[in-house]
Write an enzyme that holds these catalytic residues in place. Structure first.
Site, PDB file in Angstrom:
ATOM      1  N   CYS A  16      33.177  27.121  12.026  1.00 28.70           N
ATOM      2  CA  CYS A  16      33.811  26.166  12.936  1.00 28.70           C
ATOM      3  C   CYS A  16      35.307  26.046  12.647  1.00 28.70           C
ATOM      4  O   CYS A  16      35.805  26.623  11.693  1.00 28.70           O
ATOM      5  CB  CYS A  16      33.164  24.791  12.774  1.00 28.70           C
ATOM      6  SG  CYS A  16      31.439  24.750  13.279  1.00 28.70           S
TER       7      CYS A  16
ATOM      8  N   HIS B 178      35.643  20.315  14.888  1.00 29.07           N
ATOM      9  CA  HIS B 178      35.131  19.058  14.324  1.00 29.07           C
ATOM     10  C   HIS B 178      36.063  18.496  13.276  1.00 29.07           C
ATOM     11  O   HIS B 178      37.005  19.157  12.838  1.00 29.07           O
ATOM     12  CB  HIS B 178      33.710  19.226  13.771  1.00 29.07           C
ATOM     13  CG  HIS B 178      33.547  20.182  12.633  1.00 29.07           C
ATOM     14  ND1 HIS B 178      34.068  19.966  11.377  1.00 29.07           N
ATOM     15  CD2 HIS B 178      32.884  21.357  12.556  1.00 29.07           C
ATOM     16  CE1 HIS B 178      33.740  20.965  10.572  1.00 29.07           C
ATOM     17  NE2 HIS B 178      33.021  21.831  11.278  1.00 29.07           N
TER      18      HIS B 178
END
Length: 176
Positions: A151, A131
């Site tokens: 992430c 992301h």
């Protein structure tokens, strides 16, 4: 139950720590880039080098630096451990309204990850994504290279490229 400062602090921490997929932002979806080059056939992620390569066969199409979870050493084992997975996963979802600009999900946890965590009575976690920084990530990202809950964080411009280039089912190999 009384809502106190501790509950508020925990709620804020949880919302900041979460990666990009679980909640849509209120911002409009970004304009999408288009990619017309060779297809990406695999993604190779080298956590120790903080380097990711999008490949077509053995040819590197693009490479990016990234940030990891806030506990970057070792494979993800449990929800909340701040680690990024290691091993083979697959691209399995796209979120055009991620809190972190755009996000691309990988298939963590797999059955082995779930079984490992279950033997300790714990959850393996979920929602591991590539992301951008987005407005929520901007507060942490400049101070900490590794700021996510597990992430892989790119710049907003880079995640736009990655989002355009990847397709569901592309294998992602995450190395230590």
């Amino acid at each position: 139950m009384t809502f106190n400062r501790r509950h508020a602090s925990l709620a804020m921490l949880a919302s900041v720590a979460a990666c990009g997929s679980s909640g849509p932002s209120t911002a409009p979806a970004p304009q999408f880039k288009r990619y017309s080059g060779p297809p990406v056939t695999q993604v190779a992620v080298y956590k120790g080098q903080r380097r990711m390569h999008l490949l077509n066969g053995q040819t590197v199409l693009r490479s990016y630096d990234f940030g990891l979870g806030n506990q970057p050493v070792g494979p993800k084992q449990f929800e909340g451990d701040g680690k990024t997975p290691e091993g083979l996963y697959f691209i399995d979802r796209f979120n055009p309204r991620s809190r972190y600009h755009l996000s691309v999900g990988i298939s963590y946890p797999n059955e082995q990850d779930k079984a490992y965590a279950a033997q300790f009575g714990r959850s393996a976690g979920s929602d591991i994504m590539f992301h951008g920084r987005g407005p929520e990530g901007n507060a942490l990202a400049p101070r900490n290279r590794d700021w996510t809950a597990g992430c892989l964080a790119l710049t907003d411009q880079e995640i736009e490229d990655v989002y355009a280039m990847l397709q569901p089912g592309v294998p992602v190999m995450l190395y230590a």
